[in-house]
Design a protein around this motif. Structure first.
Motif, PDB file in Angstrom:
ATOM      1  N   LYS A  32       0.830  -1.215   0.000  1.00  0.00           N
ATOM      2  CA  LYS A  32       0.000   0.000   0.000  1.00  0.00           C
ATOM      3  C   LYS A  32       0.860   1.259   0.000  1.00  0.00           C
ATOM      4  CE  LYS A  32      -4.002  -1.949   2.477  1.00  0.00           C
ATOM      5  NZ  LYS A  32      -4.784  -1.904   3.742  1.00  0.00           N
ATOM      6  N   ILE A  87       2.544   2.304  -3.443  1.00  0.00           N
ATOM      7  CA  ILE A  87       1.725   2.779  -4.561  1.00  0.00           C
ATOM      8  C   ILE A  87       1.750   4.305  -4.620  1.00  0.00           C
ATOM      9  CG2 ILE A  87      -0.596   2.856  -5.557  1.00  0.00           C
ATOM     10  CD1 ILE A  87      -1.123   0.135  -4.283  1.00  0.00           C
ATOM     11  N   GLU A 131       1.099   7.924  -7.354  1.00  0.00           N
ATOM     12  CA  GLU A 131       0.220   8.420  -8.415  1.00  0.00           C
ATOM     13  C   GLU A 131       0.696   7.956  -9.797  1.00  0.00           C
ATOM     14  OE1 GLU A 131      -1.437  12.707 -10.137  1.00  0.00           O
ATOM     15  OE2 GLU A 131      -0.571  12.588  -8.120  1.00  0.00           O
ATOM     16  N   THR A 147       2.288   5.070 -10.378  1.00  0.00           N
ATOM     17  CA  THR A 147       2.457   3.614 -10.418  1.00  0.00           C
ATOM     18  C   THR A 147       1.515   3.021 -11.466  1.00  0.00           C
ATOM     19  OG1 THR A 147       2.985   3.580  -8.043  1.00  0.00           O
ATOM     20  CG2 THR A 147       2.451   1.474  -9.090  1.00  0.00           C
ATOM     21  N   ALA A 155      -5.127  -3.414  -5.578  1.00  0.00           N
ATOM     22  CA  ALA A 155      -4.908  -2.896  -6.933  1.00  0.00           C
ATOM     23  C   ALA A 155      -6.216  -2.519  -7.604  1.00  0.00           C
ATOM     24  CB  ALA A 155      -4.163  -3.939  -7.765  1.00  0.00           C
ATOM     25  N   GLN A 194      -8.609  -1.064  -6.437  1.00  0.00           N
ATOM     26  CA  GLN A 194      -9.055   0.266  -6.012  1.00  0.00           C
ATOM     27  C   GLN A 194      -8.419   1.382  -6.852  1.00  0.00           C
ATOM     28  OE1 GLN A 194      -8.309   0.592  -1.768  1.00  0.00           O
ATOM     29  NE2 GLN A 194      -9.028  -1.499  -1.413  1.00  0.00           N
ATOM     30  N   TYR A 195      -7.442   1.000  -7.668  1.00  0.00           N
ATOM     31  CA  TYR A 195      -6.744   1.969  -8.519  1.00  0.00           C
ATOM     32  C   TYR A 195      -6.990   1.589  -9.976  1.00  0.00           C
ATOM     33  CZ  TYR A 195      -4.253   3.083  -4.191  1.00  0.00           C
ATOM     34  OH  TYR A 195      -3.932   3.444  -2.900  1.00  0.00           O
ATOM     35  N   LYS A 226      -6.299   2.715 -12.798  1.00  0.00           N
ATOM     36  CA  LYS A 226      -5.215   2.875 -13.772  1.00  0.00           C
ATOM     37  C   LYS A 226      -3.975   2.042 -13.428  1.00  0.00           C
ATOM     38  CE  LYS A 226      -6.649   7.526 -15.158  1.00  0.00           C
ATOM     39  NZ  LYS A 226      -6.242   8.940 -15.302  1.00  0.00           N
ATOM     40  N   LEU A 227      -4.090   1.212 -12.394  1.00  0.00           N
ATOM     41  CA  LEU A 227      -2.977   0.376 -11.958  1.00  0.00           C
ATOM     42  C   LEU A 227      -3.239  -1.075 -12.353  1.00  0.00           C
ATOM     43  CD1 LEU A 227      -0.440  -0.279 -10.247  1.00  0.00           C
ATOM     44  CD2 LEU A 227      -1.924  -0.288  -8.234  1.00  0.00           C
TER      45      LEU A 227
END
Length: 379
Positions: free
Chosen positions: A132, A135, A137, A139, A164, A166-167, A169-170
């Motif tokens: 956590k 990670i 911006e 990444t 992951a 939750q992001y 673009k990741l």
């Protein structure tokens, strides 16, 4: 012969070899050819893809046939990095990845990408808190192996996947080469975007593999050409290899369902016996994969013991076959925080569903004889 080096490669199953031979002899047309024979081979390729998708619980559009783990890992890591570098150039992985992941990341560092190599605890497991915290911006990718090929530690990939997810673009890539058929892993809408499989680790053939690419995942292809495999991997398809890969995947999943407990009991028996032997330290954590046992014989040279056992047709290894000829110290054990004496004297036994208790007993007796002979010579 007693073969205990199954994490390096496995003996191909006879039915896998048979399927490869039959397809090679009967369906040798190019699947891209527009004539009827080419159409037949294309249909067989699609059928293989459908079967693979069913076995993995994904859609057939998400299955790409590859040449194995190294290609799959490189395709996933470099493909994501190159495609999304305008959005960010930061990648997260761990200190104990397979060389095909680590070196892919090192290569990207030469192109200006930044890589965070997460530490592991003494069990060879990354911290969710560290994941956590790492990670950022910028990444764009996390890449972790499911099961470590050297000590058998299991990474919390499901938890990392939920993070992951939750992001948006990741992307999250899992190297499942060692876990397939031994430690269950569900794909689908769980946060894993890419997942690598290799045929020769599951009693399939060398040069075969699968890369799962979740629908909607955009990547820069490493191979340009005729746009085969949905443009992810151009080049005339290895149809016989694909069919044999699916056959191996089906067989190993059946054995996982019916024989996983037996395999784990066999590994437990091996651990119990090793822990009673003087001068041996077990490095594999207790909550590990059911087929890998790493241990150190303090004060000995692993390569000498391996050759002594080999003279009795008992085959084990030191570490990853892809790094076994590099410097003596195990990078994996060093990352776990063990001392040099332990790191330079490690051996690996890796089991298959075909191994027996009798084979383990024979191996242990031979190991004790070899250790005794080694010490007598060194005195």
């Amino acid at each position: 012969m007693i073969y205990l080096d199954n994490s390096a490669t496995t003996k191909p199953h006879p039915s896998v070899v048979k399927s490869f031979k039959e397809v090679t002899n009967k369906y040798y047309a190019n699947p891209s050819s527009i004539h009827q024979f080419g159409g037949e081979t294309e249909k067989l390729l699609q059928r293989a893809k459908q079967q693979a998708a069913n076995l993995l619980g994904v859609s057939e559009q998400e299955v790409i046939f590859t040449s194995g783990g190294t290609e799959g890992n490189n395709t996933a890591i470099k493909g994501i990095a190159l495609q999304h570098q305008n959005r960010g150039r930061h990648i997260i992985t761990s200190e104990i990845e397979h060389p095909s992941v680590e070196e892919a990341c090192r290569g990207l560092e030469q192109l200006g990408f930044e890589v965070t190599y997460l530490p592991v605890n003494e069990d060879g497991v990354v911290s969710i808190t560290d994941v956590k915290s790492a990670i950022r911006e910028d990444t764009i990718l996390i890449s972790l192996m499911h099961v470590n090929n050297e000590i058998g530690s299991i990474q919390p990939v499901e938890e990392v996947a939920s993070i992951a997810k939750q992001y948006p673009k990741l992307f999250f890539h899992v190297d499942n080469v060692q876990g397939a058929g031994k430690v269950p892993l569900k794909l689908g809408n769980n946060g894993i975007d890419l997942c690598t499989f290799s045929g020769h680790k599951i009693h399939g053939l060398k040069g075969t593999g699968i890369l799962y690419i979740k629908k909607g995942t955009t990547m820069f292809p490493l191979l340009h050409g005729g746009e085969q495999e949905s443009g992810h991997r151009s080049g005339t398809e290895n149809l016989a290899g694909a069919v044999s890969m699916v056959k191996a995947l089906r067989l190993i999943k059946e054995r996982e369902r019916t024989e996983a407990d037996k395999l784990r009991q066999l590994l437990g028996y091996l651990r119990d016996r090793l822990e009673t032997m003087d001068g041996i330290k077990v490095n594999t954590p207790r909550n590990s994969a059911p087929h890998i046992m790493n241990f150190s014989v303090l004060g000995t040279k692993p390569e000498v013991l391996i050759h002594m056992l080999g003279e009795e047709e008992i085959y084990i290894s030191t570490k990853s076959a892809c790094s076994s000829k590099q410097k003596d110290e195990s990078k994996i054990l060093a990352a776990c925080g063990w001392g040099t004496d332990r790191n330079v004297s490690a051996l690996r036994v890796s089991l298959s569903y075909d191994n027996t208790k009798e084979e383990i007993d024979t191996f242990l007796s031979a190991l004790q004889r070899s250790i005794k002979q080694f010490k007598e010579v060194m005195e």
